[in-house]
Write a protein that holds these residues in place. Sequence first.
Motif, PDB file in Angstrom:
ATOM      1  N   SER A  19     -24.501  78.726  29.672  1.00 45.95           N
ATOM      2  CA  SER A  19     -23.737  78.274  31.014  1.00 45.95           C
ATOM      3  C   SER A  19     -22.479  77.640  31.026  1.00 45.95           C
ATOM      4  O   SER A  19     -22.329  76.932  30.164  1.00 45.95           O
ATOM      5  CB  SER A  19     -24.770  77.378  31.712  1.00 45.95           C
ATOM      6  OG  SER A  19     -24.358  76.719  32.748  1.00 45.95           O
ATOM      7  N   PRO A  20     -21.389  78.255  31.777  1.00 45.78           N
ATOM      8  CA  PRO A  20     -20.057  77.607  31.677  1.00 45.78           C
ATOM      9  C   PRO A  20     -20.124  76.154  32.260  1.00 45.78           C
ATOM     10  O   PRO A  20     -19.307  75.384  31.457  1.00 45.78           O
ATOM     11  CB  PRO A  20     -19.285  78.627  32.522  1.00 45.78           C
ATOM     12  CG  PRO A  20     -20.336  79.641  32.821  1.00 45.78           C
ATOM     13  CD  PRO A  20     -21.692  79.396  32.692  1.00 45.78           C
ATOM     14  N   GLU A  21     -21.013  75.703  32.962  1.00 46.05           N
ATOM     15  CA  GLU A  21     -21.308  74.238  33.379  1.00 46.05           C
ATOM     16  C   GLU A  21     -21.965  73.476  32.515  1.00 46.05           C
ATOM     17  O   GLU A  21     -21.763  72.079  32.726  1.00 46.05           O
ATOM     18  CB  GLU A  21     -21.460  74.062  35.008  1.00 46.05           C
ATOM     19  CG  GLU A  21     -20.574  75.046  36.051  1.00 46.05           C
ATOM     20  CD  GLU A  21     -21.195  76.553  36.054  1.00 46.05           C
ATOM     21  OE1 GLU A  21     -22.358  76.626  35.851  1.00 46.05           O
ATOM     22  OE2 GLU A  21     -20.466  77.498  36.165  1.00 46.05           O
ATOM     23  N   GLY A  22     -22.758  73.999  31.663  1.00 48.85           N
ATOM     24  CA  GLY A  22     -23.699  73.389  30.741  1.00 48.85           C
ATOM     25  C   GLY A  22     -24.794  72.880  31.746  1.00 48.85           C
ATOM     26  O   GLY A  22     -25.447  71.836  31.439  1.00 48.85           O
ATOM     27  N   THR A  23     -24.976  73.364  32.730  1.00 47.10           N
ATOM     28  CA  THR A  23     -26.157  73.153  33.410  1.00 47.10           C
ATOM     29  C   THR A  23     -27.135  74.079  33.991  1.00 47.10           C
ATOM     30  O   THR A  23     -26.537  75.483  33.825  1.00 47.10           O
ATOM     31  CB  THR A  23     -25.692  72.702  35.126  1.00 47.10           C
ATOM     32  OG1 THR A  23     -24.915  71.698  34.727  1.00 47.10           O
ATOM     33  CG2 THR A  23     -26.489  72.218  36.078  1.00 47.10           C
ATOM     34  N   VAL A  24     -28.347  74.116  34.282  1.00 51.33           N
ATOM     35  CA  VAL A  24     -29.282  75.191  34.492  1.00 51.33           C
ATOM     36  C   VAL A  24     -30.260  74.522  35.593  1.00 51.33           C
ATOM     37  O   VAL A  24     -30.799  73.728  35.554  1.00 51.33           O
ATOM     38  CB  VAL A  24     -30.164  75.692  33.320  1.00 51.33           C
ATOM     39  CG1 VAL A  24     -30.907  74.596  32.458  1.00 51.33           C
ATOM     40  CG2 VAL A  24     -30.635  76.781  33.415  1.00 51.33           C
ATOM     41  N   GLU A  25     -30.447  75.367  36.618  1.00 49.66           N
ATOM     42  CA  GLU A  25     -31.475  75.177  37.551  1.00 49.66           C
ATOM     43  C   GLU A  25     -32.697  76.100  37.251  1.00 49.66           C
ATOM     44  O   GLU A  25     -32.451  77.394  37.382  1.00 49.66           O
ATOM     45  CB  GLU A  25     -30.937  75.234  38.964  1.00 49.66           C
ATOM     46  CG  GLU A  25     -30.018  74.217  39.238  1.00 49.66           C
ATOM     47  CD  GLU A  25     -29.758  74.161  40.797  1.00 49.66           C
ATOM     48  OE1 GLU A  25     -30.037  75.154  41.547  1.00 49.66           O
ATOM     49  OE2 GLU A  25     -28.707  73.601  41.174  1.00 49.66           O
ATOM     50  N   ILE A  26     -33.863  75.765  37.496  1.00 48.33           N
ATOM     51  CA  ILE A  26     -34.979  76.463  37.135  1.00 48.33           C
ATOM     52  C   ILE A  26     -36.135  76.059  38.148  1.00 48.33           C
ATOM     53  O   ILE A  26     -36.057  74.932  38.810  1.00 48.33           O
ATOM     54  CB  ILE A  26     -35.594  76.297  35.667  1.00 48.33           C
ATOM     55  CG1 ILE A  26     -36.025  74.802  35.505  1.00 48.33           C
ATOM     56  CG2 ILE A  26     -34.743  76.630  34.693  1.00 48.33           C
ATOM     57  CD1 ILE A  26     -36.908  74.473  34.507  1.00 48.33           C
TER      58      ILE A  26
END
Length: 153
Positions: A19-26
């Motif tokens: 992730s380019p933002e260093g964030t993941v939503e699951i």
Amino acid sequence: MRNISDIIEQYLKNILHESPEGTVEIQRNDLAEKFSCVPSQINYVISTRFTLEKGYLVESKRGGGGYIRIQRIQLPGHSALHKHIQQTIGNSIDQTTAEGLVYQLEEGRFITAREANLIRAAISRDALMVKLPYRDEIRANILKAMLISLLGK
């Protein structure tokens, strides 16, 4: 063979790394379905392996369309690292927080896995067989000395 928690953790870390933002939503249920496990297994992995001490910020929204957002917190650059260490450790530090800091430094590749293992052994409650609060004060002194030595002043 790795257990399901290790596999889920690695999967989430891989997504975070990409992730380019260093964030993941699951979606907890979607992830549980993907790994053929119960949703509480996903909760367990997130609550034990993606903690603030380990360098992650977790936010969840419940209800329809709810999600779990995991964000990697970046350590400061080498120049600000010494100040970050001093502020995090202070005059006293418990074992969980200390191990979380060591984990962050290892993940950020500031220290090697071998160095991290040596530090964890030196600051463990098994090695520091002293009553609280002295144990946390001794742990803080040892941890600061080791990290300053490894990372430079």
